[in-house]
Design a protein around this motif. Structure first.
Motif, PDB file in Angstrom:
ATOM      1  N   LEU A 290       0.818  -1.218   0.000  1.00 21.66           N
ATOM      2  CA  LEU A 290       0.000   0.000   0.000  1.00 21.66           C
ATOM      3  C   LEU A 290       0.848   1.262   0.000  1.00 21.66           C
ATOM      4  O   LEU A 290       0.490   2.259  -0.638  1.00 21.66           O
ATOM      5  CB  LEU A 290      -0.937  -0.006   1.200  1.00 21.66           C
ATOM      6  CG  LEU A 290      -1.925  -1.173   1.279  1.00 21.66           C
ATOM      7  CD1 LEU A 290      -2.808  -1.033   2.515  1.00 21.66           C
ATOM      8  CD2 LEU A 290      -2.767  -1.260   0.014  1.00 21.66           C
ATOM      9  N   ALA A 291       1.984   1.216   0.694  1.00 20.16           N
ATOM     10  CA  ALA A 291       2.836   2.407   0.760  1.00 20.16           C
ATOM     11  C   ALA A 291       3.440   2.712  -0.605  1.00 20.16           C
ATOM     12  O   ALA A 291       3.475   3.872  -1.040  1.00 20.16           O
ATOM     13  CB  ALA A 291       3.936   2.214   1.802  1.00 20.16           C
ATOM     14  N   LEU A 292       3.928   1.685  -1.298  1.00 21.56           N
ATOM     15  CA  LEU A 292       4.491   1.904  -2.627  1.00 21.56           C
ATOM     16  C   LEU A 292       3.415   2.352  -3.600  1.00 21.56           C
ATOM     17  O   LEU A 292       3.621   3.275  -4.395  1.00 21.56           O
ATOM     18  CB  LEU A 292       5.171   0.631  -3.140  1.00 21.56           C
ATOM     19  CG  LEU A 292       5.766   0.717  -4.544  1.00 21.56           C
ATOM     20  CD1 LEU A 292       6.819   1.814  -4.639  1.00 21.56           C
ATOM     21  CD2 LEU A 292       6.354  -0.636  -4.954  1.00 21.56           C
ATOM     22  N   SER A 293       2.254   1.726  -3.537  1.00 21.79           N
ATOM     23  CA  SER A 293       1.149   2.109  -4.415  1.00 21.79           C
ATOM     24  C   SER A 293       0.783   3.579  -4.212  1.00 21.79           C
ATOM     25  O   SER A 293       0.604   4.332  -5.183  1.00 21.79           O
ATOM     26  CB  SER A 293      -0.065   1.222  -4.149  1.00 21.79           C
ATOM     27  OG  SER A 293      -1.153   1.597  -4.957  1.00 21.79           O
ATOM     28  N   ALA A 294       0.695   4.003  -2.968  1.00 21.53           N
ATOM     29  CA  ALA A 294       0.346   5.399  -2.684  1.00 21.53           C
ATOM     30  C   ALA A 294       1.424   6.347  -3.182  1.00 21.53           C
ATOM     31  O   ALA A 294       1.128   7.418  -3.730  1.00 21.53           O
ATOM     32  CB  ALA A 294       0.127   5.585  -1.190  1.00 21.53           C
ATOM     33  N   SER A 295       2.680   5.974  -3.023  1.00 22.31           N
ATOM     34  CA  SER A 295       3.775   6.828  -3.460  1.00 22.31           C
ATOM     35  C   SER A 295       3.795   6.971  -4.975  1.00 22.31           C
ATOM     36  O   SER A 295       4.006   8.065  -5.512  1.00 22.31           O
ATOM     37  CB  SER A 295       5.105   6.250  -2.958  1.00 22.31           C
ATOM     38  OG  SER A 295       6.186   7.085  -3.305  1.00 22.31           O
ATOM     39  N   LEU A 296       3.567   5.879  -5.673  1.00 20.72           N
ATOM     40  CA  LEU A 296       3.528   5.916  -7.135  1.00 20.72           C
ATOM     41  C   LEU A 296       2.368   6.774  -7.625  1.00 20.72           C
ATOM     42  O   LEU A 296       2.528   7.604  -8.530  1.00 20.72           O
ATOM     43  CB  LEU A 296       3.400   4.494  -7.683  1.00 20.72           C
ATOM     44  CG  LEU A 296       4.625   3.599  -7.532  1.00 20.72           C
ATOM     45  CD1 LEU A 296       4.239   2.130  -7.668  1.00 20.72           C
ATOM     46  CD2 LEU A 296       5.699   3.962  -8.557  1.00 20.72           C
ATOM     47  N   ARG A 297       1.215   6.596  -7.044  1.00 24.04           N
ATOM     48  CA  ARG A 297       0.049   7.375  -7.458  1.00 24.04           C
ATOM     49  C   ARG A 297       0.220   8.853  -7.139  1.00 24.04           C
ATOM     50  O   ARG A 297      -0.149   9.719  -7.939  1.00 24.04           O
ATOM     51  CB  ARG A 297      -1.208   6.806  -6.797  1.00 24.04           C
ATOM     52  CG  ARG A 297      -1.670   5.491  -7.407  1.00 24.04           C
ATOM     53  CD  ARG A 297      -2.877   4.896  -6.668  1.00 24.04           C
ATOM     54  NE  ARG A 297      -3.592   3.956  -7.521  1.00 24.04           N
ATOM     55  CZ  ARG A 297      -3.270   2.673  -7.671  1.00 24.04           C
ATOM     56  NH1 ARG A 297      -2.223   2.174  -7.005  1.00 24.04           N
ATOM     57  NH2 ARG A 297      -3.974   1.889  -8.473  1.00 24.04           N
ATOM     58  N   GLU A 298       0.784   9.142  -5.991  1.00 23.00           N
ATOM     59  CA  GLU A 298       1.025  10.543  -5.624  1.00 23.00           C
ATOM     60  C   GLU A 298       1.964  11.197  -6.621  1.00 23.00           C
ATOM     61  O   GLU A 298       1.752  12.353  -7.036  1.00 23.00           O
ATOM     62  CB  GLU A 298       1.601  10.622  -4.212  1.00 23.00           C
ATOM     63  CG  GLU A 298       1.797  12.032  -3.674  1.00 23.00           C
ATOM     64  CD  GLU A 298       3.051  12.729  -4.183  1.00 23.00           C
ATOM     65  OE1 GLU A 298       3.033  13.973  -4.334  1.00 23.00           O
ATOM     66  OE2 GLU A 298       4.051  12.024  -4.435  1.00 23.00           O
ATOM     67  N   ALA A 299       3.013  10.483  -7.017  1.00 25.54           N
ATOM     68  CA  ALA A 299       3.967  11.041  -7.971  1.00 25.54           C
ATOM     69  C   ALA A 299       3.286  11.322  -9.305  1.00 25.54           C
ATOM     70  O   ALA A 299       3.486  12.387  -9.912  1.00 25.54           O
ATOM     71  CB  ALA A 299       5.145  10.095  -8.148  1.00 25.54           C
ATOM     72  N   ALA A 300       2.502  10.364  -9.792  1.00 29.05           N
ATOM     73  CA  ALA A 300       1.836  10.555 -11.078  1.00 29.05           C
ATOM     74  C   ALA A 300       0.898  11.759 -11.046  1.00 29.05           C
ATOM     75  O   ALA A 300       0.872  12.578 -11.980  1.00 29.05           O
ATOM     76  CB  ALA A 300       1.071   9.288 -11.466  1.00 29.05           C
ATOM     77  N   VAL A 301       0.121  11.889  -9.990  1.00 27.57           N
ATOM     78  CA  VAL A 301      -0.805  13.027  -9.876  1.00 27.57           C
ATOM     79  C   VAL A 301      -0.022  14.331  -9.788  1.00 27.57           C
ATOM     80  O   VAL A 301      -0.367  15.339 -10.429  1.00 27.57           O
ATOM     81  CB  VAL A 301      -1.739  12.831  -8.679  1.00 27.57           C
ATOM     82  CG1 VAL A 301      -2.537  14.101  -8.394  1.00 27.57           C
ATOM     83  CG2 VAL A 301      -2.681  11.652  -8.923  1.00 27.57           C
ATOM     84  N   ARG A 302       1.042  14.319  -9.004  1.00 18.91           N
ATOM     85  CA  ARG A 302       1.864  15.530  -8.860  1.00 18.91           C
ATOM     86  C   ARG A 302       2.474  15.938 -10.202  1.00 18.91           C
ATOM     87  O   ARG A 302       2.546  17.131 -10.523  1.00 18.91           O
ATOM     88  CB  ARG A 302       2.969  15.251  -7.828  1.00 18.91           C
ATOM     89  CG  ARG A 302       4.037  16.314  -7.699  1.00 18.91           C
ATOM     90  CD  ARG A 302       4.835  16.134  -6.402  1.00 18.91           C
ATOM     91  NE  ARG A 302       5.293  14.770  -6.172  1.00 18.91           N
ATOM     92  CZ  ARG A 302       6.462  14.289  -6.610  1.00 18.91           C
ATOM     93  NH1 ARG A 302       7.270  15.045  -7.335  1.00 18.91           N
ATOM     94  NH2 ARG A 302       6.828  13.049  -6.328  1.00 18.91           N
ATOM     95  N   TRP A 303       2.913  14.991 -10.980  1.00 18.32           N
ATOM     96  CA  TRP A 303       3.569  15.290 -12.249  1.00 18.32           C
ATOM     97  C   TRP A 303       2.592  15.648 -13.364  1.00 18.32           C
ATOM     98  O   TRP A 303       2.878  16.513 -14.192  1.00 18.32           O
ATOM     99  CB  TRP A 303       4.380  14.083 -12.705  1.00 18.32           C
ATOM    100  CG  TRP A 303       5.601  13.770 -11.916  1.00 18.32           C
ATOM    101  CD1 TRP A 303       6.365  14.635 -11.180  1.00 18.32           C
ATOM    102  CD2 TRP A 303       6.203  12.475 -11.765  1.00 18.32           C
ATOM    103  NE1 TRP A 303       7.415  13.972 -10.595  1.00 18.32           N
ATOM    104  CE2 TRP A 303       7.346  12.644 -10.936  1.00 18.32           C
ATOM    105  CE3 TRP A 303       5.909  11.208 -12.244  1.00 18.32           C
ATOM    106  CZ2 TRP A 303       8.172  11.586 -10.589  1.00 18.32           C
ATOM    107  CZ3 TRP A 303       6.729  10.147 -11.907  1.00 18.32           C
ATOM    108  CH2 TRP A 303       7.844  10.338 -11.072  1.00 18.32           C
ATOM    109  N   TYR A 304       1.442  14.956 -13.426  1.00 19.06           N
ATOM    110  CA  TYR A 304       0.641  14.986 -14.652  1.00 19.06           C
ATOM    111  C   TYR A 304      -0.778  15.541 -14.501  1.00 19.06           C
ATOM    112  O   TYR A 304      -1.420  15.832 -15.518  1.00 19.06           O
ATOM    113  CB  TYR A 304       0.530  13.567 -15.236  1.00 19.06           C
ATOM    114  CG  TYR A 304       1.852  12.880 -15.462  1.00 19.06           C
ATOM    115  CD1 TYR A 304       2.819  13.436 -16.301  1.00 19.06           C
ATOM    116  CD2 TYR A 304       2.148  11.671 -14.830  1.00 19.06           C
ATOM    117  CE1 TYR A 304       4.035  12.799 -16.511  1.00 19.06           C
ATOM    118  CE2 TYR A 304       3.361  11.027 -15.028  1.00 19.06           C
ATOM    119  CZ  TYR A 304       4.300  11.601 -15.865  1.00 19.06           C
ATOM    120  OH  TYR A 304       5.506  10.967 -16.066  1.00 19.06           O
ATOM    121  N   ALA A 305      -1.278  15.694 -13.282  1.00 24.04           N
ATOM    122  CA  ALA A 305      -2.691  16.050 -13.137  1.00 24.04           C
ATOM    123  C   ALA A 305      -3.030  17.388 -13.784  1.00 24.04           C
ATOM    124  O   ALA A 305      -4.152  17.589 -14.263  1.00 24.04           O
ATOM    125  CB  ALA A 305      -3.082  16.082 -11.649  1.00 24.04           C
ATOM    126  N   GLY A 306      -2.082  18.304 -13.834  1.00 22.92           N
ATOM    127  CA  GLY A 306      -2.358  19.616 -14.405  1.00 22.92           C
ATOM    128  C   GLY A 306      -2.115  19.721 -15.893  1.00 22.92           C
ATOM    129  O   GLY A 306      -2.316  20.799 -16.483  1.00 22.92           O
TER     130      GLY A 306
END
Length: 338
Positions: A188-204
């Motif tokens: 769960l920790a790795l999954s959350a970190s990966l998802r957070e990075a993707a949102v931080r990089w690409y959501a905008g």
């Protein structure tokens, strides 16, 4: 190859398996990603990497094994199954994997295969975890998976910016594959970190212009970003994001994304990357189309684009070793997404 053959048929599976079996233990030619720490490190590929020494380079060897594992699961009557089992039993042993761990875990090799090889090793481990009779292989490989999962955990918070190139350094591709492992492993920790990075990089990101392809791309920086976000966002969020990212897709724009790349020389390793671009675009288009309603005009555009890209490069997964040592992997990604 006709569009109605864009599936993992038994014949296609056997063809791909024979290709991978021909190169995962072919030691030369070899392109090493190798930092020499002392004179003892002047060694050949099999001495440095007892498991993943074939297929021209380390990461291609890793995803060659992923290809074989996936085919063995998808096609239970695969004629090559016995050979695959014997190969995995010979290669996925504690002693051999421990040598790979010692190599990769050395602090001076923190950048070894970042992030492409990291992601493919985790993708392989995720696939092995799906095999009920493969516990011995996934157990043997887990220490190496732990190394690269740890590398992701360390790297992602420090990665201020995404890497958007169409080659091995692309961060969207790495996150897309690594999320599959994190979810399968229940990390769960790795999954959350990966998802957070993707949102931080690409959501905008909005109104993607898709200035591609480059001359040695095997990934579409635009489409692999979309495929990454498809996996990390829930469906309603992704629908809104995609409409902003590719706002003219219903009109077939940007046209560069629906037009296959021309491959002028398949004996040139870099130019041959463009066959991989066509196959990986087909994978992305097929995956994205599945998220669209039947009445959505973008769905037909996505599916037609996928078919064109497959027709352009699926016939060329074999023929020259510069493509043959890796292209079937991307073909399989596309075919099983259909």
């Amino acid at each position: 190859m006709a569009t109605d053959l864009h599936a993992v048929t038994p014949a296609v599976a056997s063809h791909f398996a024979r290709l991978a079996l021909s190169h995962v233990r072919r030691e030369y030619p070899s392109k090493l990603d190798h930092v020499l720490l002392d004179a003892h490190d002047v060694r050949g590929p099999a001495a440095l990497h007892p498991v993943f020494y074939g297929s021209f380079d380390w990461h291609s060897c890793v995803h060659g094994y992923w290809l074989l594992a996936t085919l063995a699961r998808l096609v239970p009557a695969l004629p090559e199954r016995g050979e695959i089992v014997a190969l995995f039993d010979a290669q996925f042993t504690a002693d051999k994997v421990s040598a790979e761990v010692a190599y990769a875990a050395h602090p001076s090799r923190a950048g070894f295969e970042r992030p492409y090889g990291w992601a493919w090793l985790l993708m392989l481990q995720a696939e092995l975890s799906r095999h009920p009779d493969a516990t011995r292989w996934s157990r043997a490989l887990q220490p190496l998976a732990n190394v690269f999962a740890g590398r992701f955990r360390s790297f992602l918070p420090r990665a201020t910016y995404p890497i958007r190139v169409g080659t091995h350094f692309n961060t969207a591709f790495a996150v897309r594959l690594a999320v599959e492992y994190a979810d399968a492993a229940g990390d769960l920790a790795l999954s959350a970190s990966l998802r957070e990075a993707a949102v931080r990089w690409y959501a905008g990101d909005r109104d993607c212009q898709a200035w591609e392809p480059g001359g040695d791309d095997f990934l579409s920086s635009a489409l692999i970003e979309a495929e990454c976000m498809r996996l990390v966002l829930d469906a309603p969020e992704f629908s809104v994001w995609l409409s902003g990212f590719l706002p003219r897709l219903a009109h077939g724009e940007p046209s560069t994304l629906v037009t296959p790349a021309h491959v002028s020389d398949r004996t040139d390793g870099k130019i041959a990357h463009l066959d991989g671009l066509n196959l990986s675009r087909a994978w992305c288009w097929r995956s994205l189309a599945r998220e669209m309603a039947d009445v959505d005009p973008r769905r037909a555009i996505a599916r037609a684009a996928a078919a064109r890209h497959l027709d352009a490069s699926l016939p060329h997964v074999a023929g020259d070793y510069m493509g043959e040592h890796w292209l079937a992997t991307f073909a399989l990604l596309a075919l099983q997404a259909g």
